[in-house]
Scaffold this motif. Structure first.
Motif, mmCIF file in Angstrom:
data_model
loop_
_atom_site.group_PDB
_atom_site.id
_atom_site.type_symbol
_atom_site.label_atom_id
_atom_site.label_comp_id
_atom_site.label_asym_id
_atom_site.label_seq_id
_atom_site.Cartn_x
_atom_site.Cartn_y
_atom_site.Cartn_z
ATOM 1 N N HIS A 73 0.836 -1.205 0.000
ATOM 2 C CA HIS A 73 0.000 0.000 0.000
ATOM 3 C C HIS A 73 0.876 1.262 0.000
ATOM 4 O O HIS A 73 0.664 2.177 -0.813
ATOM 5 C CB HIS A 73 -0.902 -0.049 1.231
ATOM 6 N N THR A 127 3.205 1.403 -3.319
ATOM 7 C CA THR A 127 2.468 1.801 -4.531
ATOM 8 C C THR A 127 2.034 3.270 -4.451
ATOM 9 O O THR A 127 2.034 3.972 -5.465
ATOM 10 C CB THR A 127 1.231 0.904 -4.756
ATOM 11 N N HIS A 144 -5.509 4.572 -7.011
ATOM 12 C CA HIS A 144 -5.007 4.166 -5.690
ATOM 13 C C HIS A 144 -5.938 4.660 -4.596
ATOM 14 O O HIS A 144 -6.286 3.926 -3.661
ATOM 15 C CB HIS A 144 -3.594 4.722 -5.491
ATOM 16 N N SER A 175 -7.668 1.467 -2.695
ATOM 17 C CA SER A 175 -6.990 0.949 -1.501
ATOM 18 C C SER A 175 -7.960 0.670 -0.351
ATOM 19 O O SER A 175 -7.709 -0.246 0.445
ATOM 20 C CB SER A 175 -5.885 1.906 -1.055
#
Lengths: 310, 260
Positions: free
Chosen positions: B186, B189, B217, B221
Motif C-alpha cells: 500500500h 504503490t 489508488h 486501496s
C-alpha cells in the motif's frame, strides 16, 4: 406562490422540493462553470462546489426516501443526475440507508456505516477515515443485496445510474483530464465521503438500541433550511416516510419531550470543532455516563443507568 | 489565484492523508494479531478428557446461518454466517499426562478450522425446495448451527485464553504476514504513483497517467483494506459465504439434486 408555480412547472409532488431542484441546479451550474470557464477554476468555486456536492448527497438521501417528481421517468433522470453529482449510484441508498442503516442492523451484523467500524483514539482521525471503511462496506453489501431474487429492476436502475455517472465523468476526463480531476471529481468525491461521515456525526455515542436516543440532531434553522431539514435525524429514523419539509414540527412535537436534550445540538460546526478538534471522544459523547436524573421525559419512564451504557 | 500545480499538490495531500490513515488502520489489525500471537505463543497440544456439557461437550461455538435466494436460471441460495456465540461448558484437558481444568463459563476463545465450518455449513439441507422457498421470502432462510469440542478431541490450548482445533500459531503468523504485506504494498504503490504524478510539465501523458494512477489508488486501496481485514478476522467471528446451487428446477425430482 412562487414555489407552487415552480412545483407545477417542474412536475413536483411537493412545493418544498423546489428547493432540492434548486440545490442540484446550482451544483451542476458550479461544475459546468469550472469545467467550461477557466476564470472559475479557483478555490472559491471549488469550495462552493464541494459544499453543494454534499447537499447533492443530502438530496439523494431525500429522493431515495420520497421521489420528488410525479412522473417516474423524470425521477429516473433525476437519479442519473444525482448519481453523477456524487459518483455513486443513488439507488445504493435503498439497501444501505433505507433498509440497513434505518434498522442499525445487517441480519445480526453491524450497520455498514456503524460508528463502531472506526477505532482511532484521536476522534478526528475517525472522522477523516470513516469513508474509507463505510464506503467499501456499503458497496460490498449493496452488491450482495442486489443479487437476490426479485431485484432485477433494482439492478437495472443501479447499473444505468452507474453507467451514466461513470460514463459522463470518464468522458469529461478524456476531454480535459486535470480540470475534471480537480474541479469535477474532487467535489463529487468530497460530497460522497461527507455523507458517509454524517453517519458517524449523527450516531457516534448515541444509543442505537433506544427509540429516542439513537441519533444526534442539529437544530439550527438556517442550517436546516439549506440541508433540507436533515439535521432532524431522530424523527427521520423513526418515521422515514415523513416528507423532509415537516421534520422540524414533528421533531419538536414528538422527539424533544422524549429524547436526551444533549442529543439536540444547535450548531453542527460548533459540535464538530468541540468534538473532533478540541474534544476527547469519551468526554464529548453525551450518551455515555449520562445520569438518568438529567432526563426530562414526561412521556416515558426514567431509564436505568445500565441501559445508557453501550 | 492558485495554479494547476497547486491544485495537484492539494490532491496529492488528500491522497496521502487517506494513504496514511488506511495504513494506520491496517497497522491496528496487525497489532491485534500480534497480541493474539503473544497469547498463543505458549500453546500446548491436549486431548479433551472430559466435557461437562451435553454429550461430553467442553465448548461450543453457535452461529446463525442465513440464506437468500439468488436470481438466475438454476435455483441458488446465497448463504452467510453471523451472530457467533461461544459457550464453555467446562471440562478437563489431558496435557501430556497431566490434567488441566477448564471452568464452566471461562472466557475462552474457541477456534475451529475452515474444514469444520465447511462440514457443518457448506452443504444445503436435504429439503432444498423448502429452504429455497424460505430463502426467497423477505426474511430469508435461517437455521442455527453449532460446532463443538468434545471428549476425545485433539485440541491446542493457550494460556487459558484460546482453545483451537488447529495450531493457532501458524494461523496468526499467516494472517500477520498478509496484513504486513498489504501495508508495505500500500505504501510502496502510493509512493510510486505519487512519483509518476509529480512528473512535469502537467500536460504530458506521463503526468496524466500519474494522476489517473493516484485516483485509482485512492479509490482502490480502501476496498483492499476491507478485504484484508475480513481475511484477518479471527476464526470465531469471520463471516463465511457459500452459494448453494441446485442443478434442476425447484420441485423436480430430488434424485436429480446436486445441492452444495
Amino acid at each position: 406562490v412562487v414555489n407552487r408555480v415552480l412545483q407545477a412547472g417542474l412536475g413536483l409532488k411537493h412545493p418544498a422540493d423546489v428547493r432540492q431542484v434548486g440545490i442540484i441546479a446550482t451544483y451542476m451550474g458550479l461544475l459546468a462553470a469550472m469545467f467550461l470557464v477557466p476564470a472559475c477554476r479557483n478555490v472559491f468555486f471549488l469550495a462552493a462546489a464541494c459544499y453543494f456536492s454534499f447537499l447533492n448527497a443530502v438530496v439523494i438521501h431525500n429522493t431515495m426516501h420520497k421521489p420528488p417528481f410525479a412522473a417516474r421517468p423524470v425521477n429516473a433522470l433525476f437519479r442519473w443526475v444525482l448519481s453523477f453529482g456524487n459518483l455513486y449510484p443513488a439507488s445504493a441508498n435503498v439497501p444501505s440507508h433505507n433498509l440497513v442503516h434505518h434498522t442499525f442492523d445487517d441480519e445480526g451484523q453491524p450497520d455498514w456505516a456503524s460508528p463502531d467500524h472506526v477505532r482511532f483514539r484521536l476522534n478526528l482521525l475517525n472522522l477523516i477515515h470513516f469513508p474509507n471503511v463505510a464506503g467499501p462496506n456499503t458497496f460490498d453489501g449493496v452488491s450482495r443485496w442486489a443479487k437476490r431474487k426479485g431485484r432485477a429492476r433494482f439492478r437495472t436502475q443501479y447499473r444505468n445510474e452507474m453507467i451514466f455517472a461513470f460514463g459522463l465523468t470518464g468522458a469529461l476526463l478524456l476531454l480535459d483530464f486535470w480540470t475534471t480531476l480537480f474541479f469535477v471529481l474532487l467535489p463529487q468525491l468530497y460530497g460522497a465521503r461527507c455523507i458517509l461521515r454524517i453517519n458517524l456525526i449523527q450516531h457516534q455515542g448515541a444509543d442505537t438500541t433506544t427509540k429516542w436516543d439513537h441519533s444526534r440532531n442539529f437544530v439550527g434553522r438556517a442550517f436546516n433550511w439549506i440541508m433540507c431539514n436533515n439535521g432532524y435525524h431522530t424523527i427521520h429514523h423513526n418515521q422515514p416516510n415523513l416528507h423532509w419539509s415537516v421534520l422540524h414540527e414533528e421533531h419538536e412535537k414528538q422527539c424533544v419531550p422524549r429524547m436526551d436534550p444533549r442529543l439536540n445540538e444547535k450548531s453542527m460546526v460548533l459540535y464538530l470543532v468541540r468534538t473532533f478538534l478540541f474534544g476527547k471522544l469519551r468526554a464529548v459523547v453525551p450518551a455515555k455516563g449520562l445520569e438518568p436524573a438529567s432526563y426530562d421525559r414526561p412521556n416515558e419512564p426514567k431509564p436505568e443507568p445500565a441501559a445508557l451504557q453501550r | 489565484m492558485l495554479s494547476l500545480e497547486h491544485f495537484g499538490l492539494l490532491a496529492l495531500a488528500i491522497l496521502w492523508v487517506s494513504v496514511l490513515l488506511i495504513a494506520a488502520d491496517a497497522w491496528s489489525v496487525l497489532r491485534d494479531l500480534r497480541a493474539l500471537a503473544r497469547t498463543v505463543r505458549s500453546v500446548v497440544r491436549a486431548r479433551v478428557k472430559q466435557g461437562e456439557g451435553e454429550g461430553g461437550t467442553l465448548a461450543t461455538l453457535t452461529f446463525e446461518q442465513l440464506g437468500h435466494a439468488l436470481d438466475g436460471a438454476a435455483p441458488a441460495i446465497d448463504v452467510s454466517h453471523g451472530a457467533f456465540e461461544t459457550t464453555v461448558a467446562g471440562g478437563i484437558l489431558d496435557v501430556d499426562g497431566t490434567t488441566c481444568d477448564v471452568e464452566r463459563g471461562a472466557p475462552l476463545r474457541v477456534f475451529f478450522d475452515d474444514a469444520a465450518f465447511e462440514r457443518e455449513g457448506a452443504s444445503a439441507p436435504a429439503d432444498f425446495d423448502s429452504a429455497f422457498e424460505r430463502a426467497a421470502s423477505p426474511r430469508g432462510y435461517s437455521r442455527p448451527l453449532a460446532l463443538s469440542v468434545k471428549e476425545g478431541d485433539e485440541v491446542f490450548f493457550a494460556d487459558g485464553a484460546v482453545l483451537a482445533t488447529f495450531d493457532p500459531r501458524s494461523w496468526v503468523a499467516k494472517k500477520s504476514r498478509l496484513v504486513a504485506l498489504y501495508i508495505a504494498l500500500h505504501l510502496v504503490t502510493a509512493g510510486l504513483v505519487t512519483g509518476v504524478a509529480l512528473a512535469m510539465p502537467m500536460d504530458t501523458l506521463v503526468a496524466k497517467l500519474g494522476g489517473a494512477l493516484s485516483l485509482a489508488h485512492f479509490l482502490g486501496s480502501a476496498p483492499l483494506l476491507r478485504a484484508v481485514k475480513e481475511a484477518a478476522r479471527a476464526p470465531d467471528e469471520a463471516r463465511r459465504f457459500w452459494t448453494w446451487k441446485l442443478d434442476r428446477a425447484p420441485g423436480a425430482s430430488p434424485a436429480a439434486a446436486g445441492a452444495r
